[in-house]
Design an enzyme around this catalytic site. Structure first.
Site, PDB file in Angstrom:
ATOM      1  N   ARG A  34       0.982  -1.160   0.094  1.00 13.36           N
ATOM      2  CA  ARG A  34      -0.060  -0.009   0.143  1.00 13.36           C
ATOM      3  C   ARG A  34       0.914   1.269   0.259  1.00 13.36           C
ATOM      4  O   ARG A  34       0.454   2.271  -0.196  1.00 13.36           O
ATOM      5  CB  ARG A  34      -0.836  -0.036   1.169  1.00 13.36           C
ATOM      6  N   LYS A 195     -20.054 -17.367  -0.123  1.00 11.79           N
ATOM      7  CA  LYS A 195     -21.505 -16.988  -0.084  1.00 11.79           C
ATOM      8  C   LYS A 195     -22.223 -16.265  -1.167  1.00 11.79           C
ATOM      9  O   LYS A 195     -21.701 -15.402  -1.641  1.00 11.79           O
ATOM     10  CB  LYS A 195     -21.965 -16.056   1.193  1.00 11.79           C
ATOM     11  N   GLY A 351     -11.473  -8.352  -2.015  1.00  8.29           N
ATOM     12  CA  GLY A 351     -11.014  -9.625  -1.130  1.00  8.29           C
ATOM     13  C   GLY A 351     -10.226 -10.976  -1.727  1.00  8.29           C
ATOM     14  O   GLY A 351      -9.054 -10.499  -1.949  1.00  8.29           O
ATOM     15  N   GLY A 374     -13.455  -3.448   0.095  1.00  7.18           N
ATOM     16  CA  GLY A 374     -15.033  -2.846   0.480  1.00  7.18           C
ATOM     17  C   GLY A 374     -15.178  -1.708  -1.034  1.00  7.18           C
ATOM     18  O   GLY A 374     -16.271  -1.991  -1.426  1.00  7.18           O
TER      19      GLY A 374
HETATM   20  P1  AMP Z   1     -15.728 -14.559   0.026  1.00 12.60           P
HETATM   21  O1  AMP Z   1     -15.305 -13.635   1.032  1.00 12.60           O
HETATM   22  O2  AMP Z   1     -17.393 -14.428  -0.184  1.00 12.60           O
HETATM   23  O3  AMP Z   1     -15.213 -14.029  -1.474  1.00 12.60           O
HETATM   24  O4  AMP Z   1     -15.280 -15.883   0.182  1.00 12.60           O
HETATM   25  C1  AMP Z   1     -13.756 -16.397   0.008  1.00 12.60           C
HETATM   26  C2  AMP Z   1     -13.749 -17.587   0.716  1.00 12.60           C
HETATM   27  O5  AMP Z   1     -14.623 -18.510  -0.030  1.00 12.60           O
HETATM   28  C3  AMP Z   1     -12.427 -18.292   0.934  1.00 12.60           C
HETATM   29  O6  AMP Z   1     -11.995 -18.077   2.142  1.00 12.60           O
HETATM   30  C4  AMP Z   1     -12.650 -19.596   0.401  1.00 12.60           C
HETATM   31  O7  AMP Z   1     -11.794 -20.355   1.254  1.00 12.60           O
HETATM   32  C5  AMP Z   1     -14.148 -19.760   0.575  1.00 12.60           C
HETATM   33  N1  AMP Z   1     -14.546 -20.912  -0.275  1.00 12.60           N
HETATM   34  C6  AMP Z   1     -14.350 -21.020  -1.554  1.00 12.60           C
HETATM   35  N2  AMP Z   1     -14.996 -22.246  -1.923  1.00 12.60           N
HETATM   36  C7  AMP Z   1     -15.579 -22.805  -1.005  1.00 12.60           C
HETATM   37  C8  AMP Z   1     -16.139 -24.050  -0.733  1.00 12.60           C
HETATM   38  N3  AMP Z   1     -16.278 -24.969  -1.810  1.00 12.60           N
HETATM   39  N4  AMP Z   1     -16.416 -24.428   0.553  1.00 12.60           N
HETATM   40  C9  AMP Z   1     -16.288 -23.679   1.408  1.00 12.60           C
HETATM   41  N5  AMP Z   1     -15.646 -22.304   1.518  1.00 12.60           N
HETATM   42  C10 AMP Z   1     -15.331 -21.937   0.375  1.00 12.60           C
END
Ligand code: AMP
Length: 393
Positions: A34, A195, A351, A374
């Protein structure tokens, strides 16, 4: 967009909002990217014959906290900028005012942590006004906080006629525009992560500009279940099943092709050392959960990625933090890099996909890696960031 390039900072004192919120472990800055990211802007002002007053937050202090003092990063800032940096003991107190008043052309002053004052995050007008009196012009180069209407990121701008996008902020905004407004077709969005609920505003916003969406990672299981698949004990948001069906129907109506994984690397427990087994994603046994995109899925995604001219990537397609389940994300990253080498524009942002490209050493093989979590997500959701509108109004 008023950028710093067309302005001559000679004999001007610029107050520059940077994002020096760097990780510190045992008194050492563990990732200085950064600081490095703000160097182009600082160098331009100094080489014009101007001076810089740098201001940033560091961590989330509640009042003064010596562990989050800018003195902790001062030497790293000097090392990265390759020059002496004057440090003030306060933000708007006597020391800051004296040092700002005495600042000569070519000199750099770093103010103490903005968030030692609660007025910063409150967006306090009086605090912003006091900060503004330290300088003759304002530059915002902190994309990472551009989605916050804080005193130093937004409110301060109203006190300046000369206010500019720093070169980092400019690059971030132009990269997003390159995908969302002027992306050469076919435009692909790769969405992964845990999610679906956190990605819905993004999907709703990008659906009008993309031709293809690859959906991978944890969020794909809600779609597969919605389509009648057996997903075993994979992560799933049951309350989002109808939303998933609406997304699929909306995409069909808009002629956007959604690509879901066809096979998946599974495990009986959420652990790197768990035994792995591959299954058709529609037919996962009850005691297994999907952890990574399978070989056939990546093979099917290959053509889509390589045929695309514009690629947005947000979210890993597996639990990439576990080495045994990182292959799908790594291979997809390699495909994005290959497509970029063939002339596609690729933006990685928001992220964990940023962490993934860094982990796999792909950051120089994609067109742009966003520095803002964010802020990037809100931009992809179509929101106008307050820090950006403050510079344009
Ligand atoms: P996000 O912050 O929503 O982009 O989620 C990122 C996170 O999703 C990472 O920490 C990954 O480990 C998790 N992730 C990706 N694929 C899977 C999966 N099949 N089951 C559980 N977690 C997952």
């Amino acid at each position: 967009m008023k950028t710093i390039n067309k302005f001559d900072f000679n004999n001007k004192k610029a107050i520059v909002r940077v994002d020096f919120n760097v990780p510190i472990e045992k008194e050492n800055v563990t990732d200085n990217s950064r600081i490095l990211a703000a160097k182009t802007t600082i160098d331009k002002i100094i080489s014009d014959g101007g001076s810089c007053i740098l201001m940033s937050h560091l961590g989330r202090p509640k009042g003064f906290d010596n562990n989050l003092s800018m003195s902790k990063i001062h030497s790293e800032v000097e090392r990265v900028l390759n020059t002496k940096v004057i440090l003030s003991k306060d933000v708007i107190g006597d020391d800051a005012i004296n040092k700002a008043n005495n600042l000569l052309s070519g000199e750099i002053l770093l103010l103490e942590n903005l968030r030692f004052h609660k007025e910063e995050t409150d967006g306090d007008v009086g605090f912003a006004k006091k900060l503004s009196t330290l300088a003759d012009c304002y530059v915002n180069d902190a994309f990472g906080t551009a989605h916050r209407a804080h005193a130093s990121t937004t409110i301060i701008a109203q006190y300046f006629d000369n206010k500019f996008f720093g070169s980092l902020l400019e690059k971030e905004v132009k990269s997003i525009e390159k995908v969302m407004q002027s992306g050469e077709k076919p435009v692909l969005a790769i969405l992964g992560g845990a999610k679906i609920s956190s990605k819905i505003p993004i999907i709703n916003n990008i659906i009008d500009v993309v031709d293809h969406i690859i959906i991978g990672g944890g969020m794909s299981f809600t779609f597969i279940k919605a389509l009648g698949g057996k997903i075993g004990s994979s992560i799933c948001e049951d309350e989002m099943i109808s939303t998933a069906l609406e997304i699929l129907a909306g995409a069909k109506e808009k002629n956007v092709k959604i690509h879901l994984p066809s096979d998946v690397v599974c495990a009986k427990e959420f652990s790197n050392d768990a035994e792995t087994k591959n299954f058709d994603i529609h037919n996962i046994p009850d005691d297994y959960e999907g952890m990574d995109a399978g070989k056939n899925s990546i093979e099917a995604f290959r053509k889509v990625v390589l045929d695309s001219k514009t690629i947005l990537w947000n979210g890993p397609v597996g639990v990439f933090e576990f080495s045994n389940f990182s292959k799908g994300t790594k291979e997809l990253g390699n495909l994005v890099a290959e497509s970029t080498a063939n002339g596609a524009f690729s933006l990685v942002g928001g992220g964990d996909s940023v962490a993934a490209v860094k982990k796999f050493g792909l950051q120089d093989k994609v067109s742009y890696v966003s520095t803002g979590g964010g802020a990037m997500l809100e931009s992809l959701e179509g929101k106008i960031l307050p820090g950006i509108s403050a510079l344009t109004n």
